[in-house]
Scaffold this motif. Structure first.
Motif, PDB file in Angstrom:
ATOM      1  N   ASN A  10       0.849  -1.179   0.000  1.00  0.00           N
ATOM      2  CA  ASN A  10       0.000   0.000   0.000  1.00  0.00           C
ATOM      3  C   ASN A  10       0.894   1.241   0.000  1.00  0.00           C
ATOM      4  N   SER A  11       1.117   1.790  -1.174  1.00  0.00           N
ATOM      5  CA  SER A  11       2.045   2.911  -1.302  1.00  0.00           C
ATOM      6  C   SER A  11       1.568   4.142  -0.542  1.00  0.00           C
ATOM      7  N   ASP A  12       0.258   4.336  -0.431  1.00  0.00           N
ATOM      8  CA  ASP A  12      -0.249   5.482   0.333  1.00  0.00           C
ATOM      9  C   ASP A  12       0.133   5.367   1.807  1.00  0.00           C
ATOM     10  N   LYS A  13       0.038   4.169   2.366  1.00  0.00           N
ATOM     11  CA  LYS A  13       0.438   3.972   3.766  1.00  0.00           C
ATOM     12  C   LYS A  13       1.948   4.089   3.922  1.00  0.00           C
ATOM     13  N   ILE A  14       2.693   3.580   2.940  1.00  0.00           N
ATOM     14  CA  ILE A  14       4.154   3.673   3.007  1.00  0.00           C
ATOM     15  C   ILE A  14       4.589   5.133   3.056  1.00  0.00           C
ATOM     16  N   VAL A  15       4.063   5.962   2.158  1.00  0.00           N
ATOM     17  CA  VAL A  15       4.522   7.360   2.106  1.00  0.00           C
ATOM     18  C   VAL A  15       4.054   8.165   3.314  1.00  0.00           C
ATOM     19  N   ASN A  16       3.083   7.666   4.070  1.00  0.00           N
ATOM     20  CA  ASN A  16       2.705   8.340   5.319  1.00  0.00           C
ATOM     21  C   ASN A  16       3.861   8.351   6.320  1.00  0.00           C
ATOM     22  N   ILE A  33      15.288   2.810  -6.660  1.00  0.00           N
ATOM     23  CA  ILE A  33      14.728   1.607  -7.277  1.00  0.00           C
ATOM     24  C   ILE A  33      15.594   1.239  -8.465  1.00  0.00           C
ATOM     25  N   GLU A  34      16.346   0.167  -8.293  1.00  0.00           N
ATOM     26  CA  GLU A  34      17.262  -0.352  -9.301  1.00  0.00           C
ATOM     27  C   GLU A  34      18.175   0.748  -9.860  1.00  0.00           C
ATOM     28  N   GLY A  35      18.739   1.539  -8.954  1.00  0.00           N
ATOM     29  CA  GLY A  35      19.698   2.577  -9.346  1.00  0.00           C
ATOM     30  C   GLY A  35      19.087   3.907  -9.722  1.00  0.00           C
ATOM     31  N   ASN A  36      17.768   3.974  -9.834  1.00  0.00           N
ATOM     32  CA  ASN A  36      17.095   5.245 -10.132  1.00  0.00           C
ATOM     33  C   ASN A  36      16.732   5.920  -8.816  1.00  0.00           C
ATOM     34  N   LEU A  37      17.269   7.121  -8.604  1.00  0.00           N
ATOM     35  CA  LEU A  37      17.045   7.850  -7.358  1.00  0.00           C
ATOM     36  C   LEU A  37      15.890   8.821  -7.502  1.00  0.00           C
ATOM     37  N   TYR A  38      15.026   8.842  -6.479  1.00  0.00           N
ATOM     38  CA  TYR A  38      13.883   9.754  -6.450  1.00  0.00           C
ATOM     39  C   TYR A  38      13.813  10.389  -5.070  1.00  0.00           C
ATOM     40  N   GLN A  39      13.530  11.661  -5.041  1.00  0.00           N
ATOM     41  CA  GLN A  39      13.226  12.370  -3.798  1.00  0.00           C
ATOM     42  C   GLN A  39      12.078  13.306  -4.138  1.00  0.00           C
ATOM     43  N   GLU A  40      10.883  12.763  -4.082  1.00  0.00           N
ATOM     44  CA  GLU A  40       9.685  13.451  -4.555  1.00  0.00           C
ATOM     45  C   GLU A  40       8.730  13.724  -3.394  1.00  0.00           C
ATOM     46  N   ASN A  41       7.659  14.436  -3.704  1.00  0.00           N
ATOM     47  CA  ASN A  41       6.618  14.605  -2.687  1.00  0.00           C
ATOM     48  C   ASN A  41       5.889  13.267  -2.520  1.00  0.00           C
ATOM     49  N   ASN A  42       5.039  13.183  -1.519  1.00  0.00           N
ATOM     50  CA  ASN A  42       4.379  11.907  -1.213  1.00  0.00           C
ATOM     51  C   ASN A  42       3.514  11.399  -2.357  1.00  0.00           C
ATOM     52  N   TYR A  43       2.839  12.288  -3.054  1.00  0.00           N
ATOM     53  CA  TYR A  43       1.976  11.855  -4.155  1.00  0.00           C
ATOM     54  C   TYR A  43       2.804  11.186  -5.254  1.00  0.00           C
ATOM     55  N   LYS A  44       3.877  11.842  -5.680  1.00  0.00           N
ATOM     56  CA  LYS A  44       4.714  11.269  -6.743  1.00  0.00           C
ATOM     57  C   LYS A  44       5.416   9.996  -6.272  1.00  0.00           C
ATOM     58  N   SER A  45       5.854   9.987  -5.016  1.00  0.00           N
ATOM     59  CA  SER A  45       6.496   8.781  -4.478  1.00  0.00           C
ATOM     60  C   SER A  45       5.528   7.613  -4.446  1.00  0.00           C
ATOM     61  N   SER A  46       4.282   7.893  -4.112  1.00  0.00           N
ATOM     62  CA  SER A  46       3.254   6.862  -4.109  1.00  0.00           C
ATOM     63  C   SER A  46       3.063   6.284  -5.506  1.00  0.00           C
TER      64      SER A  46
END
Length: 125
Positions: free
Chosen positions: A31-37, A47-60
């Motif tokens: 549950n990505s919504d619960k994870i980003v909480n 994720i497999e070498g791709n780095l992300y530092q996004e807001n919760n919506y995009k991370s979800s």
């Protein structure tokens, strides 16, 4: 007074255990919504070498895409522990029909709450 301090410590300790179990459960049910909480504004996804530092919506959305694109069927915790720099780490794996993904989750206590600092997901070779 000592009795009150012990009770307070016990309550905070139990909350930390419950938060950690909630984090594990959110990964188990994917549950990505619960994870980003449990994210803060500096949480990193790798994720497999791709780095992300996004807001919760995009991370979800990024996590949902990973779950859907890889047909993840189950999540297993292999190990959990504490590191020297006061981070809690969880080592686990996601299984799909033909792949195994290692997952490493770093969690930090922030303002008496647990926050995910980093998630690293790599396909096992």
């Amino acid at each position: 007074m000592l009795k009150h301090l012990l009770i307070l410590f016990f309550i905070l300790f139990c909350k930390q255990i419950n938060d950690l179990e909630s984090i594990i459960e959110s990964f188990d049910i994917m549950n990505s919504d619960k994870i980003v909480n449990f994210f803060d504004n500096k949480t990193q996804l790798n994720i497999e070498g791709n780095l992300y530092q996004e807001n919760n919506y995009k991370s979800s959305l990024i996590l949902d895409n990973f779950f859907n694109d890889n047909d993840i069927s189950s999540f297993n915790i292999i190990h959990k522990g504490d590191s020297e720099d006061k981070l809690i780490y969880l080592l686990g794996e996601y299984l799909s029909s033909d792949k195994i993904y290692k997952i490493l989750i770093f969690v930090e206590e922030s303002d008496k709450e647990l926050k995910i600092k980093e998630i690293k997901i790599d396909q096992r070779q």
